[in-house]
Motif scaffolding. Structure first.
Motif, PDB file in Angstrom:
ATOM      1  N   TYR A   1       0.816  -1.205   0.000  1.00 21.04           N
ATOM      2  CA  TYR A   1       0.000   0.000   0.000  1.00 21.04           C
ATOM      3  C   TYR A   1       0.853   1.260   0.000  1.00 21.04           C
ATOM      4  O   TYR A   1       0.503   2.264  -0.605  1.00 21.04           O
ATOM      5  CB  TYR A   1      -0.942   0.003   1.208  1.00 21.04           C
ATOM      6  CG  TYR A   1      -2.137  -0.887   1.006  1.00 21.04           C
ATOM      7  CD1 TYR A   1      -2.989  -0.686  -0.074  1.00 21.04           C
ATOM      8  CD2 TYR A   1      -2.417  -1.933   1.875  1.00 21.04           C
ATOM      9  CE1 TYR A   1      -4.078  -1.506  -0.282  1.00 21.04           C
ATOM     10  CE2 TYR A   1      -3.506  -2.754   1.669  1.00 21.04           C
ATOM     11  CZ  TYR A   1      -4.333  -2.538   0.595  1.00 21.04           C
ATOM     12  OH  TYR A   1      -5.409  -3.352   0.392  1.00 21.04           O
ATOM     13  N   ARG A   2       1.986   1.221   0.655  1.00 20.80           N
ATOM     14  CA  ARG A   2       2.834   2.402   0.733  1.00 20.80           C
ATOM     15  C   ARG A   2       3.384   2.802  -0.631  1.00 20.80           C
ATOM     16  O   ARG A   2       3.621   3.974  -0.906  1.00 20.80           O
ATOM     17  CB  ARG A   2       3.989   2.145   1.709  1.00 20.80           C
ATOM     18  CG  ARG A   2       3.568   2.220   3.176  1.00 20.80           C
ATOM     19  CD  ARG A   2       4.711   1.889   4.088  1.00 20.80           C
ATOM     20  NE  ARG A   2       4.309   1.958   5.492  1.00 20.80           N
ATOM     21  CZ  ARG A   2       5.042   1.483   6.490  1.00 20.80           C
ATOM     22  NH1 ARG A   2       6.201   0.905   6.248  1.00 20.80           N
ATOM     23  NH2 ARG A   2       4.614   1.581   7.729  1.00 20.80           N
TER      24      ARG A   2
ATOM     25  N   LEU B   1       1.981   2.103  -3.671  1.00 18.64           N
ATOM     26  CA  LEU B   1       1.000   2.251  -4.734  1.00 18.64           C
ATOM     27  C   LEU B   1       1.024   3.672  -5.283  1.00 18.64           C
ATOM     28  O   LEU B   1       1.252   4.636  -4.553  1.00 18.64           O
ATOM     29  CB  LEU B   1      -0.406   1.948  -4.205  1.00 18.64           C
ATOM     30  CG  LEU B   1      -0.805   0.481  -4.049  1.00 18.64           C
ATOM     31  CD1 LEU B   1      -2.170   0.396  -3.377  1.00 18.64           C
ATOM     32  CD2 LEU B   1      -0.841  -0.218  -5.399  1.00 18.64           C
TER      33      LEU B   1
ATOM     34  N   LYS C   1      -0.893   6.998  -6.992  1.00 16.06           N
ATOM     35  CA  LYS C   1      -2.095   7.680  -6.529  1.00 16.06           C
ATOM     36  C   LYS C   1      -3.353   6.923  -6.960  1.00 16.06           C
ATOM     37  O   LYS C   1      -3.515   6.567  -8.120  1.00 16.06           O
ATOM     38  CB  LYS C   1      -2.135   9.102  -7.077  1.00 16.06           C
ATOM     39  CG  LYS C   1      -3.316   9.920  -6.574  1.00 16.06           C
ATOM     40  CD  LYS C   1      -3.277  11.340  -7.100  1.00 16.06           C
ATOM     41  CE  LYS C   1      -2.165  12.125  -6.431  1.00 16.06           C
ATOM     42  NZ  LYS C   1      -2.221  13.560  -6.825  1.00 16.06           N
ATOM     43  N   ILE C   2      -4.238   6.689  -6.000  1.00 10.91           N
ATOM     44  CA  ILE C   2      -5.465   5.930  -6.243  1.00 10.91           C
ATOM     45  C   ILE C   2      -6.587   6.885  -6.640  1.00 10.91           C
ATOM     46  O   ILE C   2      -6.788   7.923  -6.004  1.00 10.91           O
ATOM     47  CB  ILE C   2      -5.858   5.139  -4.984  1.00 10.91           C
ATOM     48  CG1 ILE C   2      -4.787   4.094  -4.665  1.00 10.91           C
ATOM     49  CG2 ILE C   2      -7.216   4.464  -5.157  1.00 10.91           C
ATOM     50  CD1 ILE C   2      -4.972   3.425  -3.325  1.00 10.91           C
TER      51      ILE C   2
ATOM     52  N   HIS D   1     -11.962   0.474  -1.075  1.00 10.44           N
ATOM     53  CA  HIS D   1     -10.718   0.541  -1.847  1.00 10.44           C
ATOM     54  C   HIS D   1     -10.984  -0.008  -3.250  1.00 10.44           C
ATOM     55  O   HIS D   1     -11.386  -1.167  -3.397  1.00 10.44           O
ATOM     56  CB  HIS D   1      -9.641  -0.290  -1.150  1.00 10.44           C
ATOM     57  CG  HIS D   1      -8.248   0.019  -1.581  1.00 10.44           C
ATOM     58  ND1 HIS D   1      -7.849  -0.029  -2.900  1.00 10.44           N
ATOM     59  CD2 HIS D   1      -7.148   0.393  -0.867  1.00 10.44           C
ATOM     60  CE1 HIS D   1      -6.572   0.287  -2.980  1.00 10.44           C
ATOM     61  NE2 HIS D   1      -6.127   0.561  -1.763  1.00 10.44           N
TER      62      HIS D   1
ATOM     63  N   ILE E   1     -10.751   3.054   2.730  1.00  8.99           N
ATOM     64  CA  ILE E   1      -9.846   4.196   2.850  1.00  8.99           C
ATOM     65  C   ILE E   1     -10.606   5.338   3.519  1.00  8.99           C
ATOM     66  O   ILE E   1     -11.665   5.755   3.042  1.00  8.99           O
ATOM     67  CB  ILE E   1      -9.339   4.661   1.472  1.00  8.99           C
ATOM     68  CG1 ILE E   1      -8.690   3.504   0.713  1.00  8.99           C
ATOM     69  CG2 ILE E   1      -8.345   5.812   1.633  1.00  8.99           C
ATOM     70  CD1 ILE E   1      -8.303   3.855  -0.718  1.00  8.99           C
TER      71      ILE E   1
ATOM     72  N   VAL F   1      -2.212   6.034   2.000  1.00  5.73           N
ATOM     73  CA  VAL F   1      -2.107   6.000   0.541  1.00  5.73           C
ATOM     74  C   VAL F   1      -2.472   7.381   0.013  1.00  5.73           C
ATOM     75  O   VAL F   1      -3.212   8.134   0.650  1.00  5.73           O
ATOM     76  CB  VAL F   1      -3.047   4.946  -0.092  1.00  5.73           C
ATOM     77  CG1 VAL F   1      -2.588   3.542   0.233  1.00  5.73           C
ATOM     78  CG2 VAL F   1      -4.494   5.166   0.345  1.00  5.73           C
ATOM     79  N   GLU F   2      -1.934   7.709  -1.147  1.00  2.00           N
ATOM     80  CA  GLU F   2      -2.280   8.963  -1.815  1.00  2.00           C
ATOM     81  C   GLU F   2      -3.436   8.717  -2.779  1.00  2.00           C
ATOM     82  O   GLU F   2      -3.439   7.731  -3.515  1.00  2.00           O
ATOM     83  CB  GLU F   2      -1.073   9.513  -2.579  1.00  2.00           C
ATOM     84  CG  GLU F   2       0.072   9.972  -1.696  1.00  2.00           C
ATOM     85  CD  GLU F   2      -0.295  11.194  -0.861  1.00  2.00           C
ATOM     86  OE1 GLU F   2      -1.214  11.947  -1.277  1.00  2.00           O
ATOM     87  OE2 GLU F   2       0.327  11.391   0.202  1.00  2.00           O
ATOM     88  N   THR F   3      -4.422   9.612  -2.750  1.00  2.00           N
ATOM     89  CA  THR F   3      -5.557   9.510  -3.667  1.00  2.00           C
ATOM     90  C   THR F   3      -5.795  10.863  -4.329  1.00  2.00           C
ATOM     91  O   THR F   3      -5.206  11.877  -3.934  1.00  2.00           O
ATOM     92  CB  THR F   3      -6.848   9.085  -2.935  1.00  2.00           C
ATOM     93  OG1 THR F   3      -7.433  10.228  -2.294  1.00  2.00           O
ATOM     94  CG2 THR F   3      -6.577   8.003  -1.899  1.00  2.00           C
TER      95      THR F   3
ATOM     96  N   LYS G   1      -4.854  12.463   1.071  1.00  5.45           N
ATOM     97  CA  LYS G   1      -4.189  11.320   1.701  1.00  5.45           C
ATOM     98  C   LYS G   1      -5.191  10.548   2.553  1.00  5.45           C
ATOM     99  O   LYS G   1      -5.954  11.135   3.322  1.00  5.45           O
ATOM    100  CB  LYS G   1      -3.020  11.804   2.560  1.00  5.45           C
ATOM    101  CG  LYS G   1      -2.162  10.676   3.114  1.00  5.45           C
ATOM    102  CD  LYS G   1      -0.856  11.196   3.700  1.00  5.45           C
ATOM    103  CE  LYS G   1      -1.074  11.938   4.991  1.00  5.45           C
ATOM    104  NZ  LYS G   1       0.204  12.251   5.682  1.00  5.45           N
TER     105      LYS G   1
END
Length: 211
Positions: free
Chosen positions: A11-12, A14, A16-17, A36, A44, A88-90, A94
């Motif tokens: 996950y770290r 990945l 940007k989601i 997710h 998330i 995670v970044e989205t 965050k």
């Protein structure tokens, strides 16, 4: 443990989601909870703004992450709380990743508030689950600060077997001296645990009377 560490590392790193409004499965007082999009067994949690302002200065995820790292370091079992997998970044900010709570049949578990209001279980099962949760909280010094009943899910982990799992409201509401005390003073933490548990019991009894 090795499997869990590999999940956290994945996950770290990945990219940007991308999240959409359709991924939102719940909205709390300060965070939206998204399924997710790459792993339906995870959610998330992302802070949102109200009139341009984030609750608690937008620090809720950071506080919760710090508290969960403390629990991991203390070798706390996660039998009655959801496990945290880090940030995670989205595209909407965050977010903090957690396990999603399912019943044995794959259905999303029901909130304890709905279980009580709709009288879905016998009083004996309700009381057994509450006692089991109390034992877990007191044995492991779990700080359940925001004790709303919609922050607890009733998981049917086997047919006709249930347990309560806390999905939100752990740790402290704010960064600062109180959080430091929670992490460093067993006496103060125990006092707070007892206080919050009494409040939770009063809330449960009030719901039972009103249903």
């Amino acid at each position: 443990m090795e499997k869990e560490n590999n999940i956290i590392k994945r996950y770290r790193f990945l990219e940007k989601i991308e999240l959409t409004k359709h991924d939102i499965i719940a909205r709390g007082g300060e965070r939206d909870c998204y399924i997710h999009p790459l792993d339906s067994t995870k959610v998330i949690k992302i802070m949102y703004e109200t009139n341009g302002i984030m609750a608690y200065n937008g620090a809720r995820n950071d506080i919760e992450y710090k508290y969960f790292k403390f629990l991991e370091k203390s070798n706390t079992p996660f039998s009655h709380i959801t496990k945290c997998y880090g940030f995670v970044e989205t595209n909407v900010g965050k977010g903090l990743v957690f396990d999603k709570v399912y019943d044995y049949n794959g259905q999303t578990s029901t909130s304890f508030l709905d279980i009580l209001m709709q009288k879905k279980l016998t009083k004996k099962k309700e009381n057994n689950m509450i006692l089991e949760l109390k034992e877990y909280i007191f044995e492991n010094n779990i700080l359940f600060i925001d004790y709303g009943l919609d922050n607890i899910l009733c998981c049917q982990y086997e047919k006709d077997n249930y347990k309560l799992i806390i999905i939100d409201g752990l740790g402290s509401k704010r960064n600062g001296f109180k959080l430091w005390l929670y992490l460093n003073s067993k006496i103060y933490t125990k006092y707070k645990i007892i206080t919050q548990w009494k409040k939770l019991l009063r809330l449960i009894e009030r719901v039972k009377i009103e249903r």
